[in-house]
Design a protein around this motif. Structure first.
Motif, PDB file in Angstrom:
ATOM      1  N   SER A 195      73.882  -6.710   7.309  1.00 33.28           N
ATOM      2  CA  SER A 195      74.799  -5.892   8.104  1.00 33.28           C
ATOM      3  C   SER A 195      76.254  -6.149   7.715  1.00 33.28           C
ATOM      4  N   GLY A 196      76.586  -7.400   7.372  1.00 35.75           N
ATOM      5  CA  GLY A 196      77.943  -7.719   6.962  1.00 35.75           C
ATOM      6  C   GLY A 196      78.352  -6.994   5.692  1.00 35.75           C
ATOM      7  N   ILE A 197      77.447  -6.962   4.714  1.00 30.41           N
ATOM      8  CA  ILE A 197      77.747  -6.260   3.460  1.00 30.41           C
ATOM      9  C   ILE A 197      77.818  -4.758   3.686  1.00 30.41           C
ATOM     10  N   LEU A 198      76.876  -4.212   4.438  1.00 31.57           N
ATOM     11  CA  LEU A 198      76.856  -2.770   4.688  1.00 31.57           C
ATOM     12  C   LEU A 198      78.099  -2.303   5.434  1.00 31.57           C
ATOM     13  N   ASN A 199      78.589  -3.132   6.321  1.00 34.28           N
ATOM     14  CA  ASN A 199      79.777  -2.741   7.080  1.00 34.28           C
ATOM     15  C   ASN A 199      81.062  -2.837   6.267  1.00 34.28           C
ATOM     16  N   ARG A 200      80.978  -3.268   5.008  1.00 36.45           N
ATOM     17  CA  ARG A 200      82.118  -3.138   4.106  1.00 36.45           C
ATOM     18  C   ARG A 200      82.414  -1.663   3.820  1.00 36.45           C
ATOM     19  N   GLY A 238      62.240 -10.047  -1.474  1.00 36.34           N
ATOM     20  CA  GLY A 238      61.647 -11.333  -1.149  1.00 36.34           C
ATOM     21  C   GLY A 238      62.638 -12.468  -1.263  1.00 36.34           C
ATOM     22  N   GLY A 239      62.740 -13.291  -0.218  1.00 38.70           N
ATOM     23  CA  GLY A 239      63.675 -14.407  -0.200  1.00 38.70           C
ATOM     24  C   GLY A 239      64.867 -14.102   0.688  1.00 38.70           C
ATOM     25  N   CYS A 240      65.327 -15.096   1.452  1.00 36.34           N
ATOM     26  CA  CYS A 240      66.399 -14.867   2.432  1.00 36.34           C
ATOM     27  C   CYS A 240      67.634 -14.228   1.824  1.00 36.34           C
ATOM     28  N   LEU A 241      68.090 -14.742   0.691  1.00 33.94           N
ATOM     29  CA  LEU A 241      69.317 -14.227   0.091  1.00 33.94           C
ATOM     30  C   LEU A 241      69.117 -12.915  -0.655  1.00 33.94           C
ATOM     31  N   ALA A 242      67.891 -12.414  -0.673  1.00 37.37           N
ATOM     32  CA  ALA A 242      67.652 -11.096  -1.264  1.00 37.37           C
ATOM     33  C   ALA A 242      68.167  -9.987  -0.363  1.00 37.37           C
ATOM     34  N   SER A 243      68.669 -10.335   0.813  1.00 33.59           N
ATOM     35  CA  SER A 243      69.262  -9.325   1.697  1.00 33.59           C
ATOM     36  C   SER A 243      70.418  -8.608   1.010  1.00 33.59           C
ATOM     37  N   GLN A 244      71.106  -9.302   0.104  1.00 34.47           N
ATOM     38  CA  GLN A 244      72.198  -8.653  -0.630  1.00 34.47           C
ATOM     39  C   GLN A 244      71.675  -7.536  -1.521  1.00 34.47           C
ATOM     40  N   TYR A 245      70.456  -7.677  -2.019  1.00 35.71           N
ATOM     41  CA  TYR A 245      69.881  -6.635  -2.862  1.00 35.71           C
ATOM     42  C   TYR A 245      69.550  -5.388  -2.036  1.00 35.71           C
ATOM     43  N   LEU A 246      68.997  -5.598  -0.839  1.00 32.70           N
ATOM     44  CA  LEU A 246      68.714  -4.454   0.025  1.00 32.70           C
ATOM     45  C   LEU A 246      69.999  -3.726   0.397  1.00 32.70           C
ATOM     46  N   ALA A 247      71.021  -4.496   0.755  1.00 30.39           N
ATOM     47  CA  ALA A 247      72.294  -3.881   1.125  1.00 30.39           C
ATOM     48  C   ALA A 247      72.888  -3.119  -0.055  1.00 30.39           C
TER      49      ALA A 247
END
Length: 216
Positions: A20-25, A148-157
């Motif tokens: 959400s933090g990245i998307l709200n950029r 897959g993986g917690c920090l992969a959230s940046q890839y989804l964003a």
């Protein structure tokens, strides 16, 4: 772009907050990512209690929906009443799931026999649900993506921003949050993960009236 970040009790903070933090950029373009939950308050796997921004039913009207993971996902996957409240349409929405969120996508019938990503802990449960798991951080099929993986959230964003905006928008958002001294390397790695899946063209829901990009 209005985005629902589905967040349940027992949620992993990295999944919901990083995405959400990245998307709200993208706020300057009228975008908004909302913490979306089945109850007014939810408590994370580490005891952090937050107040939702949107109810679960908001997912049906959002332009994009992300499902994060959590320690209670298996219980949620068995809760037919709760799952029935999640109404998603990959024909008009971008839909992404991370780690055990992939299990929920499988239960919602949005993966089928397509290969998908998840974390190492959830992998056996996702396979048990009939999903073919691949050893990658990110994969997408049309409007449905898994990571897959917690920090992969940046890839989804990054994928959501690149599909709903442009790859340049995604790179800019990633550059802002990347560590100093490693920004170029981080952006390059993340964009390399999502770029092969940006060949399907613009999503059907892109709004022609979106405001112009303001300086950031």
């Amino acid at each position: 772009m209005q985005i629902a970040v589905l967040t349940f009790d027992g949620f992993n903070e990295l999944d919901s907050f990083v995405a959400s933090g990245i998307l709200n950029r993208m706020k300057s373009r009228g975008w908004a990512a909302h913490i979306t939950s089945p109850s007014p308050q939810v408590t994370s796997m580490n005891g952090v209690t937050i107040t939702r921004q949107k109810p679960l039913e908001f997912a049906a009207e959002a332009d994009a929906v992300l499902l994060g993971s959590g320690v209670l996902t298996r219980e949620i996957a068995r809760d037919d009443a709760l799952l029935s409240r999640i109404r998603l349409d990959p024909r008009r929405q971008l839909i992404g799931a991370q780690c055990s969120g992939t299990l929920l996508l499988a239960k919602l019938g949005l993966i089928g026999d397509l290969p998908a990503c998840t974390d190492l802990t959830t992998r056996p449960w996702v396979i048990e649900a009939g999903v073919r798991v691949v050893d990658r951080p990110f994969i997408a099929h049309g409007n449905v993506a898994t990571a897959g993986g917690c920090l992969a959230s940046q890839y989804l964003a990054a994928w959501v921003i690149a599909r709903g905006g442009s790859p340049e928008d995604a790179a800019e958002a990633l550059h802002y949050v990347a560590p100093v001294g490693e920004k170029e390397a981080c952006v390059e790695r993340a964009m390399a993960a999502v770029m092969p899946y940006l060949k399907d063209g613009e999503p059907a829901h892109r709004r022609a009236s979106a405001p112009a990009v303001a300086p950031r």
